[in-house]
Design an enzyme around this catalytic site. Structure first.
Site, mmCIF file in Angstrom:
data_model
loop_
_atom_site.group_PDB
_atom_site.id
_atom_site.type_symbol
_atom_site.label_atom_id
_atom_site.label_comp_id
_atom_site.label_asym_id
_atom_site.label_seq_id
_atom_site.Cartn_x
_atom_site.Cartn_y
_atom_site.Cartn_z
ATOM 1 N N ASP A 137 0.816 -1.212 0.000
ATOM 2 C CA ASP A 137 0.000 0.000 0.000
ATOM 3 C C ASP A 137 0.854 1.268 0.000
ATOM 4 O O ASP A 137 1.990 1.264 0.477
ATOM 5 C CB ASP A 137 -0.869 0.060 1.265
ATOM 6 N N HIS A 163 -5.937 3.000 -4.274
ATOM 7 C CA HIS A 163 -5.923 3.305 -2.834
ATOM 8 C C HIS A 163 -6.339 4.766 -2.629
ATOM 9 O O HIS A 163 -5.857 5.413 -1.714
ATOM 10 C CB HIS A 163 -4.523 3.020 -2.297
ATOM 11 N N HIS A 214 -5.549 9.545 -0.249
ATOM 12 C CA HIS A 214 -5.461 8.801 1.005
ATOM 13 C C HIS A 214 -6.192 9.481 2.166
ATOM 14 O O HIS A 214 -5.658 9.597 3.278
ATOM 15 C CB HIS A 214 -3.986 8.563 1.369
ATOM 16 N N HIS A 255 3.690 -2.147 3.349
ATOM 17 C CA HIS A 255 3.720 -0.727 2.971
ATOM 18 C C HIS A 255 5.072 -0.363 2.365
ATOM 19 O O HIS A 255 6.091 -0.438 3.050
ATOM 20 C CB HIS A 255 3.394 0.147 4.186
HETATM 21 ZN ZN LIG Z 1 -2.760 3.385 3.017
#
Ligand SMILES: [Zn+2]
Length: 228
Positions: free
Chosen positions: A46, A97, A101, A191
């Site tokens: 992500d 995503h 964000h 991540h």
């Molecule tokens: Zn995120």
């Protein structure tokens, strides 16, 4: 529309609660893992693309012969289109995503549509291929999100194992946590960019150990589309 404006438009706080927290009931029907019948897991990443760390993550995955899924932030994809393109060319799945964000708990229906739609378009434009999946930031949902995900034909995918939450966790601990929680069909949420400060650097440090540890337990590491 922003939350304050939405409230001012006459929606009661109780309705806002149903729109945000209440929507999490619908995640019971979302994807949290793959089928249990096969000893396979999928690594998902992500918050990128990050011009510094994502290429180093891609180097590790290439060396190890692993394909995963990258849930990109639209405005970051626009700033690093060559990295987004490299992800797609390497055969990883693309996920949306959002554009910037935000917490979807703070986004009314119109704002949610823009965040998801603009993110989708920016990723498709930068990578040269449209995202297949959607993941909301921090896993926070709202009622509008499910309709937009359907319209964009990007199923909402959460995760089974998250070695690092909202606070930094040192790399060795993340690798151990990830290996200890392996199970058939698990979706790993990793991540490759901030979010949590330093996440990309920590991931590059422990990713080889995580891949080796999962393989030592007999797991195949497969792209998300194959897992599901
Ligand atoms: Zn995120």
């Amino acid at each position: 529309m922003r939350r304050a404006a939405w409230l001012a438009a006459g929606a009661a706080p109780g309705l806002w609660g149903a729109y945000t927290w209440g929507s999490h009931l619908l995640t019971l029907a979302s994807v949290w893992r793959g089928p249990r019948g096969r000893r396979a897991v999928s690594l998902t990443f992500d918050d990128g693309p990050d011009p510094e760390w994502t290429p180093r993550v891609l180097d590790v995955l290439e060396r190890e012969g692993v394909r995963g899924a990258f849930f990109l932030i639209g405005q970051r994809a626009r700033k690093a289109p060559e990295v987004a393109r490299r992800i797609a060319l390497a055969g990883h799945d693309l996920g949306n995503h959002t554009w910037s964000h935000p917490s979807l708990w703070r986004c009314g229906p119109d704002h949610t549509g823009r965040e998801m739609g603009d993110g989708h378009a920016a990723i498709a434009d930068a990578a040269g291929a449209p995202p297949r999946f959607f993941r909301p930031p921090w896993g926070k949902t709202n009622l509008a999100m499910f309709g937009v995900a359907r319209r964009l034909d990007t199923p909402c995918v959460f995760w089974t194992v998250q070695p690092e939450g909202r606070r930094p966790v040192e790399p060795g601990e993340q690798a151990r946590w990830g290996m200890a929680r392996a199970r058939p069909g698990a979706i790993y949420d990793l991540h490759d960019a901030d979010g949590v400060p330093g996440a990309g650097a920590r991931l590059v440090e422990y990713l080889p150990a995580l891949v080796a540890g999962l393989r030592a337990q007999g797991y195949a590491l497969v792209p998300l589309r194959d897992l599901l």
